[in-house]
Design a protein around this motif. Structure first.
Motif, PDB file in Angstrom:
ATOM      1  N   GLU A  84      18.442   4.858  18.338  1.00 18.33           N
ATOM      2  CA  GLU A  84      19.311   3.936  17.859  1.00 18.33           C
ATOM      3  C   GLU A  84      19.339   4.772  15.941  1.00 18.33           C
ATOM      4  O   GLU A  84      18.558   4.864  15.362  1.00 18.33           O
ATOM      5  CB  GLU A  84      18.758   2.305  17.250  1.00 18.33           C
ATOM      6  CG  GLU A  84      20.417   1.991  16.184  1.00 18.33           C
ATOM      7  CD  GLU A  84      21.570   1.986  16.381  1.00 18.33           C
ATOM      8  OE1 GLU A  84      22.160   2.327  16.354  1.00 18.33           O
ATOM      9  OE2 GLU A  84      21.633   1.306  18.132  1.00 18.33           O
ATOM     10  N   ASP A  86      21.534   4.507  13.255  1.00 20.09           N
ATOM     11  CA  ASP A  86      22.318   3.849  12.293  1.00 20.09           C
ATOM     12  C   ASP A  86      21.204   3.109  11.071  1.00 20.09           C
ATOM     13  O   ASP A  86      20.567   2.030  11.807  1.00 20.09           O
ATOM     14  CB  ASP A  86      23.182   2.599  12.909  1.00 20.09           C
ATOM     15  CG  ASP A  86      24.275   1.190  12.248  1.00 20.09           C
ATOM     16  OD1 ASP A  86      23.913   2.005  10.181  1.00 20.09           O
ATOM     17  OD2 ASP A  86      25.290   1.503  12.599  1.00 20.09           O
ATOM     18  N   PRO A  87      21.899   3.059   9.680  1.00 21.83           N
ATOM     19  CA  PRO A  87      20.864   2.541   8.525  1.00 21.83           C
ATOM     20  C   PRO A  87      20.980   1.042   9.357  1.00 21.83           C
ATOM     21  O   PRO A  87      19.734   1.115   8.800  1.00 21.83           O
ATOM     22  CB  PRO A  87      21.297   3.545   7.438  1.00 21.83           C
ATOM     23  CG  PRO A  87      22.046   5.216   7.827  1.00 21.83           C
ATOM     24  CD  PRO A  87      22.173   4.801   8.794  1.00 21.83           C
ATOM     25  N   GLU A  88      22.222   0.487   8.999  1.00 23.52           N
ATOM     26  CA  GLU A  88      22.222  -0.857   9.301  1.00 23.52           C
ATOM     27  C   GLU A  88      21.046  -1.280  10.565  1.00 23.52           C
ATOM     28  O   GLU A  88      20.223  -1.845   9.942  1.00 23.52           O
ATOM     29  CB  GLU A  88      23.102  -1.097   9.800  1.00 23.52           C
ATOM     30  CG  GLU A  88      24.013  -1.147   8.210  1.00 23.52           C
ATOM     31  CD  GLU A  88      23.123  -2.128   7.828  1.00 23.52           C
ATOM     32  OE1 GLU A  88      23.355  -3.584   7.815  1.00 23.52           O
ATOM     33  OE2 GLU A  88      23.880  -1.557   5.947  1.00 23.52           O
ATOM     34  N   ARG A  89      21.112  -0.741  11.482  1.00 18.22           N
ATOM     35  CA  ARG A  89      20.241  -0.966  12.463  1.00 18.22           C
ATOM     36  C   ARG A  89      18.901  -0.908  12.548  1.00 18.22           C
ATOM     37  O   ARG A  89      17.690  -1.705  12.438  1.00 18.22           O
ATOM     38  CB  ARG A  89      20.626  -0.353  13.673  1.00 18.22           C
ATOM     39  CG  ARG A  89      22.186  -0.804  14.386  1.00 18.22           C
ATOM     40  CD  ARG A  89      22.555  -2.340  15.587  1.00 18.22           C
ATOM     41  NE  ARG A  89      21.722  -2.216  16.453  1.00 18.22           N
ATOM     42  CZ  ARG A  89      21.462  -2.751  17.180  1.00 18.22           C
ATOM     43  NH1 ARG A  89      21.879  -3.723  17.203  1.00 18.22           N
ATOM     44  NH2 ARG A  89      21.117  -2.614  18.638  1.00 18.22           N
ATOM     45  N   GLY A  91      17.150  -0.466   9.602  1.00 17.48           N
ATOM     46  CA  GLY A  91      17.216  -1.855   8.371  1.00 17.48           C
ATOM     47  C   GLY A  91      16.631  -3.353   9.643  1.00 17.48           C
ATOM     48  O   GLY A  91      15.521  -3.935   9.137  1.00 17.48           O
ATOM     49  N   GLU A  92      17.649  -3.620  10.811  1.00 17.39           N
ATOM     50  CA  GLU A  92      17.145  -4.315  10.983  1.00 17.39           C
ATOM     51  C   GLU A  92      15.707  -4.654  11.400  1.00 17.39           C
ATOM     52  O   GLU A  92      15.144  -5.596  12.041  1.00 17.39           O
ATOM     53  CB  GLU A  92      18.137  -4.548  11.760  1.00 17.39           C
ATOM     54  CG  GLU A  92      18.784  -5.953  13.058  1.00 17.39           C
ATOM     55  CD  GLU A  92      19.465  -6.029  14.151  1.00 17.39           C
ATOM     56  OE1 GLU A  92      20.550  -4.968  14.230  1.00 17.39           O
ATOM     57  OE2 GLU A  92      19.319  -6.755  15.528  1.00 17.39           O
ATOM     58  N   ARG A  95      13.396  -5.570   9.221  1.00 21.24           N
ATOM     59  CA  ARG A  95      13.537  -6.832   8.610  1.00 21.24           C
ATOM     60  C   ARG A  95      13.118  -7.953   9.436  1.00 21.24           C
ATOM     61  O   ARG A  95      11.755  -8.787   9.147  1.00 21.24           O
ATOM     62  CB  ARG A  95      14.816  -7.112   7.809  1.00 21.24           C
ATOM     63  CG  ARG A  95      14.564  -6.333   6.702  1.00 21.24           C
ATOM     64  CD  ARG A  95      16.819  -7.319   6.674  1.00 21.24           C
ATOM     65  NE  ARG A  95      18.082  -7.267   7.488  1.00 21.24           N
ATOM     66  CZ  ARG A  95      18.073  -5.743   7.462  1.00 21.24           C
ATOM     67  NH1 ARG A  95      18.773  -4.973   6.823  1.00 21.24           N
ATOM     68  NH2 ARG A  95      19.237  -5.854   8.305  1.00 21.24           N
TER      69      ARG A  95
ATOM     70  N   LEU B 176      15.810   6.060   4.317  1.00 21.61           N
ATOM     71  CA  LEU B 176      17.496   5.779   4.464  1.00 21.61           C
ATOM     72  C   LEU B 176      17.384   5.377   2.910  1.00 21.61           C
ATOM     73  O   LEU B 176      18.789   4.881   2.617  1.00 21.61           O
ATOM     74  CB  LEU B 176      16.952   3.928   4.838  1.00 21.61           C
ATOM     75  CG  LEU B 176      16.006   3.325   6.578  1.00 21.61           C
ATOM     76  CD1 LEU B 176      15.950   2.550   6.320  1.00 21.61           C
ATOM     77  CD2 LEU B 176      17.411   3.957   6.915  1.00 21.61           C
ATOM     78  N   ARG B 180      21.552   9.992   4.576  1.00 19.71           N
ATOM     79  CA  ARG B 180      22.803   9.099   5.342  1.00 19.71           C
ATOM     80  C   ARG B 180      22.977  10.377   6.739  1.00 19.71           C
ATOM     81  O   ARG B 180      22.872  11.775   6.767  1.00 19.71           O
ATOM     82  CB  ARG B 180      23.722   8.657   5.108  1.00 19.71           C
ATOM     83  CG  ARG B 180      24.948  10.307   4.444  1.00 19.71           C
ATOM     84  CD  ARG B 180      26.291  10.315   3.688  1.00 19.71           C
ATOM     85  NE  ARG B 180      26.147  11.153   3.532  1.00 19.71           N
ATOM     86  CZ  ARG B 180      27.600  12.250   4.271  1.00 19.71           C
ATOM     87  NH1 ARG B 180      28.652  11.468   4.170  1.00 19.71           N
ATOM     88  NH2 ARG B 180      28.382  13.279   3.245  1.00 19.71           N
TER      89      ARG B 180
END
Lengths: 121, 286
Positions: A84, A86-89, A91-92, A95, B176, B180
């Protein structure tokens, strides 16, 4: 000698990562899913955990949340290791309690670099 | 997708390209590293439509192709790099040297030159550290990255790194914060980071007068790969561009045998070389 638990449902990934981490002078054990890894951690907390995301029975995110709630579970340094990107993932994962993140595929230099980032080597 | 496989470089071609490299960059190629040089030239051969390194060398020789010669040398000597290589030295440069210099000159402008910057990981590492340093916030800081290869300079300008490159030396939090992912799984520096780094083609054997003068020059793992004559010329050019009281940083384990007398090497950190003289404002002297 420091200990590292490699958690991944792929036997090949466990073997390759295990060899790299052994070369960093860790004693390595393996688990093929989050539930098996949690059972091993309840026996003895490792110093480090290299953790896959998508696995049967219990995935990496559920494992790390359970680990961080367990007695002594805040101690292991957890390096997520997943495809994976994706920066959002990512980040998840951070966290949820991961200390570092390796994007698959990896090589020995990347594992060494990430373990250095979190003070494991 | 099918990739064309190129024949291994023969010894005559190696000798010809080694002579060209010495002449253009002052750097020495080693016959024991033929496979490495083959790998470094492969993208250029593919891009320019050559069937072998011998054909490329022949084209440079027979047509006197100046730009292609420089590009070939740039590719041969550029070994890539990693982010935050020798992080202690980089932290010293930013958190101690530049911070103290900014305080001494009461603000003003600071100028930094990453000479022989390769693919730019060091320049971007410095840019990240500069942005994280509270004491330097608000100051005018020029950060210039140069390389003799126009391909390398374009890569720095684009700020794009492969999936493998981005993970070497860079923590996930910094990755991050400043990069990107792109569709091909490479990662690109975000605009604010790219905008902090100016880039330019420059050969260390040439006078750098047009670049102005600098408070800090970082030139690692380049000088020691040069023949003695090239080392002297490059060091003279660098010392000429360093402001009094400025700092030249070479590689951690690099042995520099012909450092000009104007430099004083730090007794503890043998890769830090201070230029003698009083500190003065970079902007005024540039």
């Amino acid at each position: 000698m420091k200990t590292c638990l490699v958690v991944d449902d792929s036997r090949v990934v466990r073997k390759v990562a295990g060899r790299i981490i052994e070369n960093l002078e860790f004693s390595v054990s393996e688990a093929s899913d989050g539930a098996a890894a949690l059972a091993q951690c309840q026996e003895a907390m490792p110093d480090a955990i290299l953790l896959d995301w998508t696995m049967p029975v219990m995935n990496g995110i559920d494992f790390i949340r359970a680990l961080r709630r367990a007695p002594g579970g805040e101690r292991p340094v957890v390096v997520f290791c997943a495809s994976e990107n994706d920066p959002e993932r990512i980040g998840e994962a951070l966290r949820a309690g991961a200390n570092e993140y390796v994007i698959k595929p990896f090589d020995a230099d990347i594992i060494h670099s990430k373990f250095s980032q979190v003070g494991l080597v | 997708m099918q990739f064309h496989r190129f024949p291994a470089m023969d010894s005559d071609t190696f000798s010809e390209l080694a002579d060209l490299t010495l002449d253009r960059s002052g750097q020495v190629l080693h016959p024991g590293k033929l496979a490495l040089y083959d790998a470094r030239l492969m993208p250029l051969l593919r891009c320019e439509g050559f069937s072998s390194a011998a054909e490329l060398a022949g084209c440079i020789r027979e047509r006197g192709h100046e730009a292609l010669g420089s590009e070939t040398v740039g590719r041969l000597v550029n070994g890539g790099g990693r982010f935050f290589s020798d992080p202690d030295t980089l932290s010293h440069c930013v958190d101690e040297f530049l911070t103290a210099r900014a305080i001494r000159q009461k603000g003003g402008k600071l100028r930094i030159w990453c000479a022989g910057a390769g693919h730019g990981q060091e320049a971007y590492s410095l840019a990240i550290l500069l942005g994280e340093n509270e004491a330097l916030k608000g100051l005018s800081i020029d950060l210039l990255a140069t390389d003799m290869s126009s391909e390398a300079v374009e890569r720095i300008r684009a700020g794009t790194y492969s999936h493998f490159e981005i993970q070497k030396g860079l923590s996930v939090n910094r990755m991050l914060a400043h990069f990107r992912p792109l569709a091909d799984r490479s990662w690109q520096a975000l605009g604010p980071l790219r905008n902090r780094v100016a880039v330019r083609v420059h050969n260390l054997l040439d006078s750098a007068e047009g670049l102005g003068r600098f408070d800090l020059i970082i030139c690692r793992r380049v000088i020691s790969t040069m023949a003695p004559v090239g080392q002297m010329r490059a060091l003279e050019n660098l010392s000429d561009r360093l402001l009094p009281g400025g700092l030249l940083v070479t590689g951690e384990h690099e042995t520099i045998s012909c450092l000009p007398e104007v430099f004083e090497t730090d007794a503890e950190h043998r890769n830090l070389h201070a230029r003698a003289g009083e500190t003065e404002g970079a902007a005024a002297a540039a």
